[in-house]
Scaffold this motif. Sequence first.
Motif, PDB file in Angstrom:
ATOM      1  N   GLY A 111     -43.929  17.373  19.312  1.00 16.30           N
ATOM      2  CA  GLY A 111     -42.618  16.339  19.239  1.00 16.30           C
ATOM      3  C   GLY A 111     -42.122  16.464  20.827  1.00 16.30           C
ATOM      4  O   GLY A 111     -42.539  17.164  21.511  1.00 16.30           O
ATOM      5  N   PRO A 112     -41.156  15.629  21.029  1.00 17.32           N
ATOM      6  CA  PRO A 112     -40.615  15.729  22.304  1.00 17.32           C
ATOM      7  C   PRO A 112     -39.768  16.923  22.976  1.00 17.32           C
ATOM      8  O   PRO A 112     -39.383  17.703  21.873  1.00 17.32           O
ATOM      9  N   VAL A 113     -39.506  16.936  24.158  1.00 21.56           N
ATOM     10  CA  VAL A 113     -38.682  18.087  24.655  1.00 21.56           C
ATOM     11  C   VAL A 113     -37.599  17.701  24.962  1.00 21.56           C
ATOM     12  O   VAL A 113     -37.292  16.347  25.770  1.00 21.56           O
ATOM     13  N   VAL A 114     -36.342  17.978  24.542  1.00 21.72           N
ATOM     14  CA  VAL A 114     -34.825  17.645  24.862  1.00 21.72           C
ATOM     15  C   VAL A 114     -34.267  18.742  25.443  1.00 21.72           C
ATOM     16  O   VAL A 114     -34.071  20.112  24.961  1.00 21.72           O
ATOM     17  N   LEU A 115     -33.699  18.347  26.644  1.00 21.70           N
ATOM     18  CA  LEU A 115     -32.830  19.318  27.248  1.00 21.70           C
ATOM     19  C   LEU A 115     -31.208  19.034  26.906  1.00 21.70           C
ATOM     20  O   LEU A 115     -30.769  18.061  27.354  1.00 21.70           O
ATOM     21  N   LEU A 116     -30.482  20.054  26.456  1.00 17.78           N
ATOM     22  CA  LEU A 116     -29.055  19.837  26.655  1.00 17.78           C
ATOM     23  C   LEU A 116     -28.470  20.792  27.601  1.00 17.78           C
ATOM     24  O   LEU A 116     -28.800  21.755  27.720  1.00 17.78           O
ATOM     25  N   MET A 154     -37.575   9.882  37.410  1.00 21.58           N
ATOM     26  CA  MET A 154     -38.736  10.751  36.949  1.00 21.58           C
ATOM     27  C   MET A 154     -39.227  10.132  35.592  1.00 21.58           C
ATOM     28  O   MET A 154     -40.418  10.812  35.152  1.00 21.58           O
ATOM     29  N   GLY A 155     -38.658   8.968  35.011  1.00 22.15           N
ATOM     30  CA  GLY A 155     -39.030   8.299  33.692  1.00 22.15           C
ATOM     31  C   GLY A 155     -38.638   8.978  32.501  1.00 22.15           C
ATOM     32  O   GLY A 155     -38.826   8.939  31.673  1.00 22.15           O
ATOM     33  N   LYS A 156     -37.431  10.075  32.872  1.00 18.27           N
ATOM     34  CA  LYS A 156     -36.751  10.458  31.749  1.00 18.27           C
ATOM     35  C   LYS A 156     -35.461   9.784  31.258  1.00 18.27           C
ATOM     36  O   LYS A 156     -34.915   9.069  31.984  1.00 18.27           O
ATOM     37  N   ALA A 181     -37.139  19.720  35.161  1.00 14.70           N
ATOM     38  CA  ALA A 181     -37.184  18.546  34.993  1.00 14.70           C
ATOM     39  C   ALA A 181     -38.554  17.836  34.710  1.00 14.70           C
ATOM     40  O   ALA A 181     -38.634  16.866  33.548  1.00 14.70           O
ATOM     41  N   PRO A 182     -39.912  18.171  34.968  1.00 10.00           N
ATOM     42  CA  PRO A 182     -40.929  17.675  34.691  1.00 10.00           C
ATOM     43  C   PRO A 182     -41.557  17.806  33.207  1.00 10.00           C
ATOM     44  O   PRO A 182     -42.020  17.013  32.745  1.00 10.00           O
ATOM     45  N   ILE A 183     -41.019  18.963  32.588  1.00  8.83           N
ATOM     46  CA  ILE A 183     -41.427  18.925  31.450  1.00  8.83           C
ATOM     47  C   ILE A 183     -40.639  18.633  30.229  1.00  8.83           C
ATOM     48  O   ILE A 183     -40.855  18.569  29.137  1.00  8.83           O
ATOM     49  N   TYR A 221     -33.393  21.474  43.918  1.00  5.06           N
ATOM     50  CA  TYR A 221     -34.804  21.443  44.176  1.00  5.06           C
ATOM     51  C   TYR A 221     -35.521  22.427  42.987  1.00  5.06           C
ATOM     52  O   TYR A 221     -36.456  21.861  42.536  1.00  5.06           O
ATOM     53  N   GLN A 222     -34.828  23.658  42.774  1.00 10.90           N
ATOM     54  CA  GLN A 222     -35.620  24.293  41.580  1.00 10.90           C
ATOM     55  C   GLN A 222     -35.643  23.986  40.331  1.00 10.90           C
ATOM     56  O   GLN A 222     -36.649  23.902  39.679  1.00 10.90           O
TER      57      GLN A 222
END
Length: 316
Positions: A47-52, A192-194, A132-134, A125-126
């Motif tokens: 499933g998708p990866v969601v960042l809070l 980045m397409g998020k 961010a990419p995942i 940057y880190q």
Amino acid sequence: MSNKPFVLLGKVIPLGKRTVLDLEVAKLHTRTTVKVPIIIERSNNPGPVVLLLAGIHGDETNGVGIIREIINLKINKPKTGTIICIPVFNIFGYLIQTREFPDGRDLNRMFPGSAGGSLASQFAYQFTKEIAPIVDYVIDFHTGGGDRDNIAQIRCSKEDEKALELAKVFNPPMIVFSENITKSLRDTLHKMGKTVLLFEGGKSKELSPTIINEGVNGTKNVLIRLGLIEGDITVKATPVFVHKAKWIRSSDSGMFKIRVANGSFVKKREVLGVIQDPFGEFKKKIYAPFDCHIFCINKTPIVNKGDALFHVSVEE
């Protein structure tokens, strides 16, 4: 679904388990390492990866409170996909309750960052390179700065259809259309397409039960819609859409007394507040210039001429 291992900060994140990692930012001048905890809950199902994420400004504690409550209620344990929680992003600012990084910079104007830049730029940057990419979706929790008190709202661009759909699902009292700000986290992630939702609610250095409840319920709605958790989406009311906004500024300096509730709709010439002197000789009313919704109030007790007091919708 890709068979590639799920790797974050150089660590393989196993299926069906809770993993806590530390993003090492820098060392204090005492040589103490400063670490940002990252809590990952990965289901056994794809499933998708969601960042809070909260606390990009260190004094915006309502967002920290929202993610803390989400973890406490186990809303971050997905049936499908992965939920990553970063309750305190700007750990430096959080420790001493300031908005900025120790170098005086606003972290939310430093993205995508630079490997050889300022401390804030290196941290940005880190994050941009490692985290961010995942991720697929991000909810970024903010509050008003200083004494500015925001009604619970989602900010997104009119052109971002996926974000707008999720903003409606979040079901905040208001949805404010605003363009991405250059070098902000939202702008970088969007490029980045998020899909990014920016939540605003309350003011800095507070833990408002009302705002925390709005943030928790809205996040739960989004996670249900994306299929990460089970449940029924809760709809309280249709959000007010703010297509265009304007600040009503103070015409004079003095003591500021508010006469309207945040989030209310006011008619033209309605009294919004009063500015008065401490000696009982001066009193000036602030009127609504037109019919509008109020979605932010500056709750400072003392104002100067030209200070922004009420953020209101410009009705079309």
